[in-house]
Design a protein around this motif. Structure first.
Motif, PDB file in Angstrom:
ATOM      1  N   TYR A 138       2.306   9.471  -0.770  1.00  0.00           N
ATOM      2  CA  TYR A 138       1.053   9.577  -0.015  1.00  0.00           C
ATOM      3  C   TYR A 138      -0.037   8.561  -0.681  1.00  0.00           C
ATOM      4  CZ  TYR A 138      -3.249  11.455   1.362  1.00  0.00           C
ATOM      5  OH  TYR A 138      -4.934  11.716   1.853  1.00  0.00           O
ATOM      6  N   TYR A 139      -0.633   7.662   0.115  1.00  0.00           N
ATOM      7  CA  TYR A 139      -1.770   6.854  -0.259  1.00  0.00           C
ATOM      8  C   TYR A 139      -3.023   7.142   0.592  1.00  0.00           C
ATOM      9  CZ  TYR A 139      -4.405   2.767  -1.138  1.00  0.00           C
ATOM     10  OH  TYR A 139      -5.383   1.959  -1.538  1.00  0.00           O
TER      11      TYR A 139
ATOM     12  N   GLY B 220      -6.714  -0.420   2.668  1.00  0.00           N
ATOM     13  CA  GLY B 220      -5.241  -0.837   2.965  1.00  0.00           C
ATOM     14  C   GLY B 220      -5.543  -1.986   4.075  1.00  0.00           C
TER      15      GLY B 220
ATOM     16  N   ASN C 269       1.882  -5.064   4.966  1.00  0.00           N
ATOM     17  CA  ASN C 269       0.996  -4.083   4.605  1.00  0.00           C
ATOM     18  C   ASN C 269       0.514  -4.132   2.943  1.00  0.00           C
ATOM     19  OD1 ASN C 269       0.520  -3.010   7.094  1.00  0.00           O
ATOM     20  ND2 ASN C 269       2.390  -1.790   6.870  1.00  0.00           N
TER      21      ASN C 269
ATOM     22  N   LEU D   3      -1.767  -2.507  -0.115  1.00  0.00           N
ATOM     23  CA  LEU D   3      -2.725  -1.102  -0.586  1.00  0.00           C
ATOM     24  C   LEU D   3      -3.366  -1.585  -1.737  1.00  0.00           C
ATOM     25  CD1 LEU D   3       0.235   1.630  -0.898  1.00  0.00           C
ATOM     26  CD2 LEU D   3      -1.196   0.773   0.991  1.00  0.00           C
TER      27      LEU D   3
ATOM     28  N   LEU E  35       3.351  -2.528   0.225  1.00  0.00           N
ATOM     29  CA  LEU E  35       3.895  -1.334   0.467  1.00  0.00           C
ATOM     30  C   LEU E  35       5.429  -1.357   0.607  1.00  0.00           C
ATOM     31  CD1 LEU E  35       3.768   1.623   1.572  1.00  0.00           C
ATOM     32  CD2 LEU E  35       3.297   0.862   3.934  1.00  0.00           C
TER      33      LEU E  35
ATOM     34  N   LEU F  54       0.268   7.670   4.854  1.00  0.00           N
ATOM     35  CA  LEU F  54      -0.602   6.531   4.964  1.00  0.00           C
ATOM     36  C   LEU F  54      -2.037   6.933   5.477  1.00  0.00           C
ATOM     37  CD1 LEU F  54       1.950   3.533   5.399  1.00  0.00           C
ATOM     38  CD2 LEU F  54       0.864   4.400   3.271  1.00  0.00           C
TER      39      LEU F  54
ATOM     40  N   PHE G 281       1.481   7.148   9.836  1.00  0.00           N
ATOM     41  CA  PHE G 281       0.069   6.459   9.757  1.00  0.00           C
ATOM     42  C   PHE G 281      -1.092   7.363  10.178  1.00  0.00           C
ATOM     43  CE2 PHE G 281       3.349   3.487  10.688  1.00  0.00           C
ATOM     44  CZ  PHE G 281       3.290   2.638   9.881  1.00  0.00           C
TER      45      PHE G 281
END
Length: 645
Positions: A96-97, A101, A108, A110, A130, A148, A180
């Motif tokens: 989990y982030y 981003g 992608n 981060l 990512l 995300l 997402f």
């Protein structure tokens, strides 16, 4: 008043084992990163809270969690490597982030808190790709989840031309679900309270027992869409090859039903008041208001519990408190059980739940003015009659929320609804038009309804259809349903039953319980789809929150015309309905007993006897003891453990 039936809790040995015992056979690991305190780009309010709160939730669900807050590039890489090192024996791996981003050329990235991006080369040197994390997660032998919440605005404000807002669609490896916070290439919002809209919805459903991940994500999508007026719609790519439930215990009913059961069983006015506030249109609100009626002497009931009963009460209260994330319930648990089994967990949870007065104007606006059709797991919606009582307070809160969150027209739409309740239709129409122009779906639907009926604006069926069509194209379930009705009936549009059914399916996929239920009715009646699909639609409608589907499902299972006859399953549906709906299941069982097969009535009686409420002969007949047992079941005696097939 109908007295609340206080009962003796049947003590079931298996009811008090560790609630997530089923997880002992699988190893769950998670990496959670929340970056808020950026040094060179715009700081974010909520990622740290989001990560911390999800950490608490996942640990309670049996995950080994690595948590990182406000990490530099080196720290993110180090923690990711530590996470990857433990994946070879993981049955479930979750990343989990939350934070900044962006995408460049479909890749992608981060953003660590120390990133200072001024050139395209800086993107490669100072961010985390990512795909590097995903490729390493592939080594895990089990299923993989990626969440995300990182689709916010370009953090570099156009300084690097190659950077695009939002994240790109990714994911084709086996046994992944990549979720997402919003649609690919779109922007998500940081949220107006403690958590982002996406993570708030995820936290609200993650502890629902028996909820499969696909249904969980439908519920998350529905809540985010409602909370943002359609400006944000979560998206996922899935290649999962098996089902997964964060909480694998059997379904124990909706949070509303469980709150009523706990309140009725305890006979506690504080819990009754919480139910009335949280569910103003709930299935049990009449009983609650009768209980709280000051003209009724002796309404607050209480009694002493045996130690075993007290343990069962504590277990049920705690499971409800952590699932619903209602701060008053957690406070009630701490107050009633100062030495309770879950006191440590309750203390950790309550630290993540802001007090009502600290929730901010956005949360207050939502609580006072949300349309019932926009109900979410933590906002039930307010009927118009109740909104009229608090119209001024709602207008003040929503005006402040709209000013504090100018990027979210949904607060303007809520302000418009409060303004209607205050009696200023001219101003309300102006506000609805403003919110609709800026893309709010509820404003479009409300404006269409006003235009259709000529309420405050000139009547124009053509303009109403245009608004419905626009809202439907942008993802409004209600607009899709209204268009489907017009297509079925040929109101302003040429009849097109096939297109109408497709619209209902689209609304159902967005979490609309009404659309799902109607698809079940159409299939059952042979009007659309295969009749064998009806039961599946009704079961989905139940998961989405449509209690009428219990009786509809039970009829199919009892009759055995278009689905295999199953009296035990029919009995379970009727008893779940007796606990959840507004009384229809009990009316069916007691007033229309002859409409049901004796086998189904016997199965209901057998379950009530197993729970300790029915003491007469299991004969398939109704009678006073049967009716009393059902009332006990409904009013504090719901025992899902006896619902076996």
């Amino acid at each position: 008043m109908r007295r609340i039936l206080i009962r003796t809790i049947a003590f079931l040995m298996f009811a008090l084992v560790l609630p997530l015992q089923a997880q002992a056979q699988e190893r769950r690991v998670a990496l959670i990163i929340g970056n808020s305190d950026y040094q060179q780009v715009t700081p974010l309010d909520n990622p740290g809270n989001d990560a911390t709160d999800l950490h608490v939730a996942l640990e309670g669900l049996g995950f080994e969690v690595l948590l990182g807050l406000d990490l530099t590039s080196a720290e993110m890489s180090e923690l990711a490597n530590k996470f990857v090192a433990g994946l070879d024996t993981a049955d479930v791996a979750l990343f989990y982030y939350a934070g900044h981003g962006f995408q460049v050329g479909g890749q992608n990235y981060l953003v660590p808190v120390d990133a200072e991006i001024q050139t395209p080369q800086d993107v490669q040197d100072q961010t985390i790709r990512l795909t590097d994390i995903l490729s390493k997660m592939e080594q895990a032998p089990g299923i993989k989840f990626v969440f995300l919440d990182a689709c916010r605005n370009d953090p570099f404000e156009g300084a690097v031309a190659a950077v695009s807002e939002g994240l790109a669609r990714i994911g084709n490896a086996r046994d992944f679900m990549i979720s997402f916070a919003t649609q690919p290439d779109n922007v998500a919002y940081d949220g107006s309270g403690r958590n982002s809209f996406f993570t708030s919805a995820l936290l609200s459903h993650i502890y629902t027992p028996g909820l499969d991940i696909s249904d969980l994500m439908i519920n998350v999508r529905k809540d985010v869409l409602a909370a943002t007026g359609g400006r944000q719609i979560p998206w996922e790519n899935s290649s999962l090859t098996r089902q997964f439930r964060f909480d694998p215990r059997p379904d124990a009913g909706s949070a509303e039903t469980l709150l009523w059961q706990v309140a009725a069983n305890a006979g506690d006015p504080q819990l009754m008041e919480l139910y009335a506030e949280r569910y103003p249109q709930g299935a049990h609100v009449a009983e609650v208001l009768a209980f709280l009626d000051p003209a009724n002497p002796g309404a607050p009931l209480s009694r002493d519990y045996s130690p075993q009963e007290r343990d069962a009460q504590e277990e049920r209260l705690w499971q409800l408190a952590r699932r619903s994330r209602m701060r008053p319930l957690v406070e009630f648990y701490i107050e009633k059980y100062p030495n309770g089994t879950y006191l440590g967990d309750a203390s950790r949870l309550i630290a993540t739940l802001p007090a009502e007065g600290d929730a901010g104007s956005g949360r207050l606006c939502e609580r006072l003015a949300t349309h019932p059709r926009d109900a979410t797991a933590n906002t039930s919606g307010v009927p118009f009659s109740k909104l009229k009582e608090n119209a001024l307070s709602a207008m003040q809160a929503c005006l402040a929320a709209a000013k504090e969150n100018p990027e979210l027209p949904h607060y303007t739409a809520l302000l418009a609804r409060a303004t209607v309740a205050a009696g200023d239709m001219e101003q309300a129409v102006q506000l609805y038009r403003e919110a609709a122009t800026r893309g709010d779906l509820r404003a479009m639907v409300s404006l269409a309804l006003l235009t259709e009926t000529g309420n405050g604006v000139p009547a124009s069926p053509v303009e109403a259809l245009r608004l419905y069509q626009r809202a439907a194209s942008l993802g409004s379930p209600d607009a899709k349903i209204n268009l489907a009705v017009a297509l079925f009936e040929g109101q302003g549009l040429e009849k097109d039953a096939d297109r109408a059914v497709e619209l209902l399916k689209e609304a159902a996929d967005l979490g609309s319980a009404i659309a799902t239920f109607n698809l079940g009715v159409l299939a059952r009646d042979g009007a659309a789809g295969d009749p064998s699909q009806a039961l599946g639609y009704f079961k989905r409608a139940i998961t989405s929150g449509e209690p009428r589907a219990y009786v509809a499902s039970a009829i199919l299972l009892d009759e055995g015309r278009i689905t295999p006859r199953n009296p035990d399953a029919a009995a379970n549906m009727l008893l779940r309905g007796a606990a959840e709906d507004a009384g229809e299941s009990i009316r069916q069982l007691t007033q229309n007993t002859s409409d049901w097969s004796p086998d189904t009535i016997k199965a209901v009686q057998a379950r009530l006897k197993a729970a300790g409420y029915y003491t007469s002969t299991i004969d398939g007949q109704s009678g006073p003891n049967f009716a009393a047992a059902l009332e006990t079941w409904r009013n504090g005696g719901f025992e899902p453990d006896v619902l076996i097939e």
